[in-house]
Design a protein around this motif. Structure first.
Motif, mmCIF file in Angstrom:
data_model
loop_
_atom_site.group_PDB
_atom_site.id
_atom_site.type_symbol
_atom_site.label_atom_id
_atom_site.label_comp_id
_atom_site.label_asym_id
_atom_site.label_seq_id
_atom_site.Cartn_x
_atom_site.Cartn_y
_atom_site.Cartn_z
ATOM 1 N N HIS A 87 18.836 29.119 73.257
ATOM 2 C CA HIS A 87 18.269 29.244 72.820
ATOM 3 C C HIS A 87 17.095 28.788 71.565
ATOM 4 O O HIS A 87 16.609 29.112 70.501
ATOM 5 C CB HIS A 87 19.022 30.336 71.452
ATOM 6 C CG HIS A 87 19.814 31.655 72.130
ATOM 7 N ND1 HIS A 87 20.510 31.253 73.283
ATOM 8 C CD2 HIS A 87 20.313 33.108 71.794
ATOM 9 C CE1 HIS A 87 21.068 32.395 74.007
ATOM 10 N NE2 HIS A 87 20.789 33.379 73.208
ATOM 11 N N GLY A 166 24.413 26.529 61.294
ATOM 12 C CA GLY A 166 24.986 27.785 62.155
ATOM 13 C C GLY A 166 25.250 28.592 61.358
ATOM 14 O O GLY A 166 26.736 28.616 60.693
ATOM 15 N N PHE A 319 8.834 36.083 71.310
ATOM 16 C CA PHE A 319 9.060 36.162 69.611
ATOM 17 C C PHE A 319 8.629 34.704 69.295
ATOM 18 O O PHE A 319 8.632 33.569 69.639
ATOM 19 C CB PHE A 319 10.511 36.590 69.227
ATOM 20 C CG PHE A 319 11.568 35.613 69.912
ATOM 21 C CD1 PHE A 319 12.139 35.240 71.360
ATOM 22 C CD2 PHE A 319 12.194 34.484 68.841
ATOM 23 C CE1 PHE A 319 13.743 34.020 71.443
ATOM 24 C CE2 PHE A 319 13.133 32.946 68.751
ATOM 25 C CZ PHE A 319 13.719 32.972 70.244
HETATM 26 P P1 FDA Z 1 18.910 25.246 72.692
HETATM 27 O O1 FDA Z 1 20.469 24.681 74.317
HETATM 28 O O2 FDA Z 1 17.521 25.699 73.300
HETATM 29 O O3 FDA Z 1 19.365 23.786 72.201
HETATM 30 C C1 FDA Z 1 18.960 23.799 70.671
HETATM 31 C C2 FDA Z 1 18.396 22.636 70.660
HETATM 32 O O4 FDA Z 1 20.258 21.739 70.283
HETATM 33 C C3 FDA Z 1 17.826 21.698 71.011
HETATM 34 O O5 FDA Z 1 16.780 21.061 70.541
HETATM 35 C C4 FDA Z 1 18.644 21.128 72.350
HETATM 36 O O6 FDA Z 1 18.126 19.913 72.987
HETATM 37 C C5 FDA Z 1 20.109 20.924 71.174
HETATM 38 N N1 FDA Z 1 20.789 20.870 71.956
HETATM 39 C C6 FDA Z 1 21.649 21.769 72.394
HETATM 40 N N2 FDA Z 1 22.746 20.919 73.466
HETATM 41 C C7 FDA Z 1 22.846 20.098 73.064
HETATM 42 C C8 FDA Z 1 24.132 19.695 72.811
HETATM 43 N N3 FDA Z 1 24.886 19.194 74.301
HETATM 44 N N4 FDA Z 1 24.099 17.538 72.401
HETATM 45 C C9 FDA Z 1 22.862 17.232 71.517
HETATM 46 N N5 FDA Z 1 21.784 18.719 71.553
HETATM 47 C C10 FDA Z 1 21.922 20.043 72.389
HETATM 48 N N6 FDA Z 1 21.484 31.086 64.178
HETATM 49 C C11 FDA Z 1 21.650 31.114 63.263
HETATM 50 O O7 FDA Z 1 21.731 30.371 62.260
HETATM 51 N N7 FDA Z 1 22.908 32.499 62.865
HETATM 52 C C12 FDA Z 1 22.435 33.458 64.043
HETATM 53 O O8 FDA Z 1 23.277 34.262 64.052
HETATM 54 C C13 FDA Z 1 21.169 33.422 64.575
HETATM 55 N N8 FDA Z 1 21.259 33.874 65.818
HETATM 56 C C14 FDA Z 1 20.147 34.022 66.656
HETATM 57 C C15 FDA Z 1 19.913 34.571 67.804
HETATM 58 C C16 FDA Z 1 19.172 34.462 69.106
HETATM 59 C C17 FDA Z 1 18.565 35.518 69.634
HETATM 60 C C18 FDA Z 1 18.684 33.122 68.580
HETATM 61 C C19 FDA Z 1 17.431 33.497 69.727
HETATM 62 C C20 FDA Z 1 18.641 31.874 67.693
HETATM 63 C C21 FDA Z 1 19.907 32.720 67.207
HETATM 64 N N9 FDA Z 1 19.967 31.581 66.648
HETATM 65 C C22 FDA Z 1 20.796 32.241 64.936
HETATM 66 C C23 FDA Z 1 18.744 30.724 66.363
HETATM 67 C C24 FDA Z 1 20.551 29.694 66.927
HETATM 68 O O9 FDA Z 1 21.237 28.832 66.454
HETATM 69 C C25 FDA Z 1 19.394 27.938 67.505
HETATM 70 O O10 FDA Z 1 18.656 28.222 68.612
HETATM 71 C C26 FDA Z 1 20.576 26.958 68.577
HETATM 72 O O11 FDA Z 1 19.651 25.768 68.017
HETATM 73 C C27 FDA Z 1 20.910 27.446 69.580
HETATM 74 O O12 FDA Z 1 21.421 27.120 70.344
HETATM 75 P P2 FDA Z 1 21.750 26.649 72.022
HETATM 76 O O13 FDA Z 1 22.593 25.858 71.979
HETATM 77 O O14 FDA Z 1 21.642 28.384 72.824
HETATM 78 O O15 FDA Z 1 19.874 25.991 72.276
#
Ligand code: FDA
Length: 482
Positions: A87, A166, A319
């Motif tokens: 995300h 978060g 977006f």
């Molecule tokens: P992704 O996998 O893309 O990682 C995001 C970042 O974290 C990258 O830099 C990645 O390399 C790093 N990363 C991922 N996994 C890792 C790991 N295991 N170890 C180290 N680094 C790692 N936020 C919020 O606070 N409240 C909300 O309600 C929402 N709602 C929301 C809805 C939608 C539709 C979207 C697209 C986004 C949100 N967000 C949000 C934002 C969300 O918290 C933010 O985009 C996060 O970084 C997403 O984490 P993911 O693991 O899904 O993303």
């Protein structure tokens, strides 16, 4: 890609090689495009030539696969990106915008997502590849009176989300998701697996909100669950400008952060339809906490909780988002200017306002790297979404977003103009000189102080100690001090 594959092969015994073959996808593999795109939330870059894709994708089944990938990429002079839920607003978990391009391998944690709830201790171990929806679902299977204060969208990955703070509907009651992390497994640059004790309190502090991806790869978080009542109340009501939305939002700004911390009232102002206040008893719906996670994610509270397990969002639109923090109420004339900006945009555009106060006032801004605590009335997320993936459309909508952001300057926090790291925004600045010895703390300070305020320097000090050669890097990773 082939040298990387060969290096991985030499790390494992011959009986494991068939598995290694299946977990490494190079750009010539038929599954590569589908795996690359499956969890990427923002299709904005599909037609863009300004970003590079990974030379290989690794989908580990075991932590040893990640350890080997770290050692091999490091040895071959490549870097790594890690994706949990995909995300990232600017796609940094699966794409790179470095110029000149710098080859990288992507680790996709989709297959490492087990969740173990320990109700006796009110804790859970959650692997980084799990989503918030999976976590909420598993908690609800174990207990009707426990929850976890994290984001609203169920497909968000815990790996990235908790790494930068978060928050969701329980922010005012309990603080951020990162505030409830009590232990973690992290794989460092030497491929060692560290827990809280072996990583030490400094590094443990850094990964809870300070962009964990700059320090290593999170394998799993140990979180403390929170107690929730058997029934909670939700409401969702809509008001137009003709129905007095401006006056109501103005009133909301003065009271929302002062209300009892059990109350969280979010405002979503948008150009297609509208949302506001003027609450009556009939608008309130009682439900369990798990039903409330469905309700606020846009489902019906009666929908089966299994819908929270859907990892793949079927409908995705491009977006662009930005964020701000408001410390003094915006005058009515200022609010009216926002509505004028919203109607000038033809795509779906929203201004989402989340109230702070409550528990957020009680936690020091140095407790974790997430610094946005006392003094903030609310957070704003500006969001514009569109379906036409052409570069022209993308430029037009992004330009509109930049104009709105510029318009908001007099009304929001200053010195620094703070921003939320999970709403990543590359307009705030990026690391151009990403190779040691050229990383620049000064250059990164432009965006770093906005996301982390007075915690940025401490994050850079910890980075310098644990990853002095800047192996774990991206366009907005914490730099070393130099
Ligand atoms: P992704 O996998 O893309 O990682 C995001 C970042 O974290 C990258 O830099 C990645 O390399 C790093 N990363 C991922 N996994 C890792 C790991 N295991 N170890 C180290 N680094 C790692 N936020 C919020 O606070 N409240 C909300 O309600 C929402 N709602 C929301 C809805 C939608 C539709 C979207 C697209 C986004 C949100 N967000 C949000 C934002 C969300 O918290 C933010 O985009 C996060 O970084 C997403 O984490 P993911 O693991 O899904 O993303």
């Amino acid at each position: 890609a082939n040298t990387f594959r060969d290096c991985m092969a030499t790390t494992f015994a011959s009986q494991e090689l068939p598995i290694i073959e299946t977990i490494i996808l190079t750009s010539s593999s038929s599954k590569y495009p589908q795996v690359l795109q499956s969890f990427q939330q923002n299709p904005r870059w599909l037609n863009s030539s300004s970003s590079t894709k990974p030379v290989a994708i690794v989908t580990p089944l075991h932590q040893s696969h990640i350890q080997a990938a770290i050692l091999c990429t490091n040895k071959l002079g490549m870097h790594l990106r890690v994706r949990s839920g995909g995300h990232d607003y600017e796609g940094l978990s699966y794409l790179s915008t470095y110029t000149p391009p710098s080859p990288f391998v992507m680790i996709d944690l989709n297959q490492l997502r087990s969740i173990h709830i320990n109700l006796a201790h009110e804790t859970a171990w959650v692997q980084a590849g799990a989503t918030l929806g999976e976590l909420y679902y598993m908690i609800s299977k174990a207990s009707g009176v426990h929850g976890y204060p994290a984001g609203i969208c169920p497909s968000v990955g815990v790996g990235g989300h908790i790494s930068a703070g978060g928050f969701g509907t329980m922010l005012r009651k309990f603080g951020t998701a990162a505030d409830h992390v009590v232990d973690a497994y992290l794989i460092d640059v030497n491929a060692n697996i560290l827990d809280r004790k072996s990583m030490g309190e400094d590094l443990f502090w850094a990964i809870r909100g300070g962009s964990a991806t700059s320090f290593g790869i999170i394998l799993a978080w140990k979180i403390k669950l929170v107690r929730v009542p058997p029934l909670v109340t939700g409401f969702n009501i809509q008001r137009t400008l003709e129905e007095g939305a401006t006056m109501l939002i103005n009133k909301w700004q003065h009271v929302a952060h002062k209300l009892h911390q059990d109350l969280f009232i979010r405002v979503v102002a948008q150009n297609h339809g509208g949302g506001e206040l003027g609450l009556e008893a009939k608008d309130c719906i009682e439900m369990s906490w798990i039903q409330s996670t469905l309700y606020f994610a846009g489902y019906n509270k009666w929908d089966p909780a299994q819908v929270l397990l859907n990892r793949i969002t079927t409908y995705k639109s491009s977006f662009k988002a930005k964020s701000d923090f408001v410390m003094d109420p915006i005058p009515e004339i200022g609010l009216q200017g926002i509505w004028k900006m919203l109607v000038r945009e033809d795509a779906l555009a929203m201004v989402i306002m989340d109230p702070y106060g409550g528990r957020m006032n009680e936690i020091s801004e140095y407790e974790t790297p997430f610094p946005h605590r006392k003094g903030n009335l609310y957070n704003i997320q500006y969001l514009v979404k569109w379906d036409d993936n052409s570069i022209e459309a993308s430029n037009r909508h992004v330009n509109w977003m930049r104009m709105l952001y510029s318009y908001m300057t007099p009304y929001v926090s200053t010195s620094p103009r703070a921003a939320y790291a999970n709403y990543r925004d590359l307009d705030l600045g990026r690391n151009q000189k990403h190779h040691i010895p050229n990383t620049s703390y000064l250059e990164a300070s432009v965006w770093g102080f906005k996301y982390f305020k007075g915690n940025f320097k401490r994050l850079a000090q910890i980075k310098t100690r644990v990853d002095p050669n800047n192996f774990f890097r991206n366009e907005q990773s914490i730099p070393t001090l130099n």
